[in-house]
Write a protein that holds these residues in place. Structure first.
Motif, mmCIF file in Angstrom:
data_model
loop_
_atom_site.group_PDB
_atom_site.id
_atom_site.type_symbol
_atom_site.label_atom_id
_atom_site.label_comp_id
_atom_site.label_asym_id
_atom_site.label_seq_id
_atom_site.Cartn_x
_atom_site.Cartn_y
_atom_site.Cartn_z
ATOM 1 N N GLU A 154 40.410 51.863 38.891
ATOM 2 C CA GLU A 154 40.333 50.438 39.233
ATOM 3 C C GLU A 154 41.563 49.709 38.707
ATOM 4 O O GLU A 154 42.131 48.850 39.384
ATOM 5 N N VAL A 155 41.958 50.044 37.477
ATOM 6 C CA VAL A 155 43.166 49.488 36.857
ATOM 7 C C VAL A 155 44.075 50.640 36.477
ATOM 8 O O VAL A 155 43.620 51.637 35.904
ATOM 9 N N VAL A 156 45.363 50.510 36.798
ATOM 10 C CA VAL A 156 46.329 51.550 36.452
ATOM 11 C C VAL A 156 47.504 50.925 35.707
ATOM 12 O O VAL A 156 47.764 49.727 35.827
ATOM 13 N N LYS A 157 48.190 51.757 34.951
ATOM 14 C CA LYS A 157 49.353 51.286 34.191
ATOM 15 C C LYS A 157 50.624 51.855 34.811
ATOM 16 O O LYS A 157 50.757 53.070 34.997
ATOM 17 N N ALA A 158 51.558 50.962 35.161
ATOM 18 C CA ALA A 158 52.843 51.386 35.718
ATOM 19 C C ALA A 158 53.729 51.922 34.603
ATOM 20 O O ALA A 158 53.430 51.802 33.408
ATOM 21 N N LYS A 159 54.847 52.502 34.989
ATOM 22 C CA LYS A 159 55.763 53.085 34.007
ATOM 23 C C LYS A 159 56.341 52.035 33.057
ATOM 24 O O LYS A 159 56.712 52.346 31.932
ATOM 25 N N ASP A 160 56.414 50.775 33.512
ATOM 26 C CA ASP A 160 56.941 49.715 32.656
ATOM 27 C C ASP A 160 55.859 49.093 31.768
ATOM 28 O O ASP A 160 56.119 48.123 31.052
ATOM 29 N N GLY A 161 54.630 49.621 31.824
ATOM 30 C CA GLY A 161 53.550 49.136 30.958
ATOM 31 C C GLY A 161 52.695 48.049 31.570
ATOM 32 O O GLY A 161 51.675 47.662 30.985
ATOM 33 N N THR A 162 53.061 47.523 32.743
ATOM 34 C CA THR A 162 52.272 46.472 33.383
ATOM 35 C C THR A 162 51.024 47.085 34.022
ATOM 36 O O THR A 162 51.045 48.224 34.497
ATOM 37 N N LEU A 163 49.939 46.302 34.028
ATOM 38 C CA LEU A 163 48.682 46.759 34.616
ATOM 39 C C LEU A 163 48.552 46.258 36.052
ATOM 40 O O LEU A 163 49.010 45.162 36.379
ATOM 41 N N HIS A 164 47.880 47.065 36.895
ATOM 42 C CA HIS A 164 47.741 46.738 38.315
ATOM 43 C C HIS A 164 46.352 47.126 38.799
ATOM 44 O O HIS A 164 45.802 48.153 38.378
ATOM 45 N N TYR A 165 45.796 46.321 39.706
ATOM 46 C CA TYR A 165 44.605 46.716 40.441
ATOM 47 C C TYR A 165 45.031 47.626 41.588
ATOM 48 O O TYR A 165 46.044 47.370 42.254
ATOM 49 N N THR A 166 44.238 48.657 41.842
ATOM 50 C CA THR A 166 44.571 49.526 42.966
ATOM 51 C C THR A 166 43.316 50.253 43.438
ATOM 52 O O THR A 166 42.241 50.091 42.874
ATOM 53 N N TYR A 167 43.472 51.065 44.461
ATOM 54 C CA TYR A 167 42.371 51.862 44.987
ATOM 55 C C TYR A 167 42.964 52.932 45.908
ATOM 56 O O TYR A 167 44.120 52.859 46.313
ATOM 57 N N PHE A 168 42.161 53.931 46.220
ATOM 58 C CA PHE A 168 42.621 54.997 47.101
ATOM 59 C C PHE A 168 42.508 54.559 48.561
ATOM 60 O O PHE A 168 41.480 54.064 48.997
ATOM 61 N N THR A 169 43.559 54.747 49.309
ATOM 62 C CA THR A 169 43.556 54.460 50.745
ATOM 63 C C THR A 169 44.684 55.249 51.382
ATOM 64 O O THR A 169 45.614 55.705 50.695
ATOM 65 N N SER A 170 44.620 55.401 52.675
ATOM 66 C CA SER A 170 45.644 56.189 53.379
ATOM 67 C C SER A 170 46.629 55.323 54.147
ATOM 68 O O SER A 170 47.546 55.833 54.778
ATOM 69 N N GLY A 171 46.423 53.996 54.117
ATOM 70 C CA GLY A 171 47.335 53.130 54.842
ATOM 71 C C GLY A 171 46.904 51.681 54.767
ATOM 72 O O GLY A 171 45.910 51.351 54.112
ATOM 73 N N PRO A 172 47.630 50.784 55.413
ATOM 74 C CA PRO A 172 47.302 49.349 55.374
ATOM 75 C C PRO A 172 45.935 49.063 55.992
ATOM 76 O O PRO A 172 45.446 49.805 56.843
ATOM 77 N N ASN A 173 45.322 47.950 55.559
ATOM 78 C CA ASN A 173 44.053 47.504 56.130
ATOM 79 C C ASN A 173 44.260 46.926 57.523
ATOM 80 O O ASN A 173 45.338 46.422 57.855
ATOM 81 N N GLN A 174 43.201 46.962 58.327
ATOM 82 C CA GLN A 174 43.224 46.315 59.633
ATOM 83 C C GLN A 174 43.166 44.791 59.461
ATOM 84 O O GLN A 174 42.424 44.292 58.616
ATOM 85 N N VAL A 175 43.959 44.079 60.231
ATOM 86 C CA VAL A 175 44.023 42.618 60.073
ATOM 87 C C VAL A 175 43.710 41.870 61.364
ATOM 88 O O VAL A 175 43.778 40.642 61.401
ATOM 89 N N THR A 176 43.339 42.576 62.405
ATOM 90 C CA THR A 176 43.147 41.951 63.713
ATOM 91 C C THR A 176 42.132 40.811 63.675
ATOM 92 O O THR A 176 42.390 39.696 64.159
ATOM 93 N N SER A 177 40.953 41.060 63.087
ATOM 94 C CA SER A 177 39.916 40.032 63.049
ATOM 95 C C SER A 177 40.338 38.844 62.195
ATOM 96 O O SER A 177 39.985 37.696 62.499
#
Length: 407
Positions: free
Chosen positions: A93-116
């Motif tokens: 849910e939260v990951v640490k980048a190489k520079d020490g900053t924290l980020h929200y993320t999740y597993f996905t294979s590509g961008p979300n659909q935005v049509t609607s």
């Protein structure tokens, strides 16, 4: 053999004793709140069976949140993760980048659909145009800086920026105006890790003030905005800046503790010049009203006192501005009665920007779709705003944030 079983018995008794002891302390911590929920439920009007599920949910949330010495457990967990060199928390849910900053993320294979989402924005623009309102989508930045932020191997990437790019391209095809702060920040070298809090997904208040000044500039140049007293309102020298050192930990930092990330400085910026506002916020059944100078009405400075627990979300210093994310907010600026009237349909990144922007508006309204139970479409028809700004970060380009004009 008897000694072996005796040790087992003693261990089992101690274990059960510890469980009962912790259960007692947890019950004592949550008792007052659970009693309040129970009394409210029993006194509520209507069918008790219909309200039962909500009551059970409230009690369950209380039990999970008001754990005895909860944050010691969080600190211990975070410290162990740090010792193990782990770069993820709570199943990525939260990951640490190489520079020490924290980020929200999740597993996905590509961008979300935005049509609607684009279709709903198109309907919103058509409805707003009928009542004379100009609609602009304002893309605030994701903390992940493409080409700069790096994750260790195996850390998932959420494709939030790619989703945002697709969304803006589709809006352009529908002739819906957009302002992309990611692009503006890159042009002025503001799109950098230190523009955001290490332990939070928000940009710093200093960055938000810069965004406010740039927002005014773009709106004046491209959209005919008349922003009164621009020279005074957009000059940082006309503001007080108070730095609260080692006082802030953001929403991601609260999930694993300050031993895993770190406590940061927080800067409160507010005008030196005379201001006069009326503030009204509605969040569920709770109304909040305030009046006076900027720091008395649009800023909830009690959050800066340091008296509350640093881990408590209700003490989040970022929410000093406008009290965070109420469902509905109305701001009246008595000093600029002839200035534009605007609406922000937004998430939390836009809150400090809108706070400063209110200095040059007669009225500012804000709606957070997550917490607003009213009808956004009716608000647009009734209030007839000069400008309507829809603004979410790339990760919030989801159905939850676009509940309007579904058909």
């Amino acid at each position: 053999m008897k000694r072996f079983f005796a040790k087992k018995e003693i261990t089992a008794i101690l274990f059960i004793g510890i469980l009962f002891t912790l259960s007692f302390f947890n019950w004592r911590s949550a008792y007052a709140t659970m009693k309040e929920h129970t009394v409210s439920y029993l006194a509520s009007a209507g069918n008790k069976w219909e309200n039962l599920s909500s009551f059970i949910m409230d009690v369950d949330n209380t039990i999970h949140e008001q754990v005895y010495q909860k944050y010691y457990y969080i600190e211990g967990y975070g410290y162990i993760q740090e010792l193990l060199g782990k770069k993820e928390i709570n199943n990525f849910e939260v990951v640490k980048a190489k520079d020490g900053t924290l980020h929200y993320t999740y597993f996905t294979s590509g961008p979300n659909q935005v049509t609607s989402l684009v279709e709903r924005m198109e309907r919103l623009k058509k409805a707003a145009t009928k009542v004379g309102s100009e609609v602009i989508y304002v893309m605030t930045p994701d903390k992940y800086v493409t080409g700069v932020t790096e994750f260790d191997k195996g850390i998932p990437y959420n494709y939030a920026n790619e989703t945002a790019d697709n969304f803006l391209q589709e809006l352009e095809k529908k002739e819906i105006d957009t302002i992309d702060f990611r692009k503006l920040m890159k042009e002025e070298k503001e799109f950098a890790p230190d523009s955001f809090y290490v332990s939070d997904h928000h940009w710093k208040v200093e960055t938000a003030f810069w965004a406010f000044t740039k927002f005014v500039e773009v709106l004046e140049d491209n959209y005919g905005l008349v922003f009164p007293n621009k020279g005074e309102y957009t000059n940082l020298e006309n503001y007080n800046q108070i730095v609260y050192e080692d006082s802030y930990i953001g929403s991601m930092g609260r999930k694993e503790g300050k031993l895993y990330s770190k406590v940061e400085d927080f800067t409160f910026i507010y005008p030196k010049f005379e201001t006069n506002f009326y503030y009204y916020a509605q969040n569920g059944s709770r109304d909040v009203k305030a009046e006076g100078r900027f720091e008395q009405s649009l800023a909830f400075t009690s959050l800066l006192s340091g008296k509350g627990n640093i881990y408590d979300a209700t003490n989040d210093k970022y929410f000093t501005y406008m009290n965070g994310n109420p469902g509905f907010v109305e701001v009246n600026n008595f000093n600029e009665p002839d200035a534009p009237k605007v609406l922000f349909i937004k998430d939390s990144l836009m809150v400090p920007v809108a706070s400063f922007f209110a200095l040059g508006c007669s009225k500012v309204y804000m709606i957070d779709p997550r917490y607003y139970s009213g009808n956004i479409e009716e608000v647009i028809d009734e209030y007839q705003f000069d400008y309507i700004f829809v603004s979410y970060t790339p990760q919030n380009l989801t159905e939850e944030f676009f509940p309007f004009y579904k058909e």
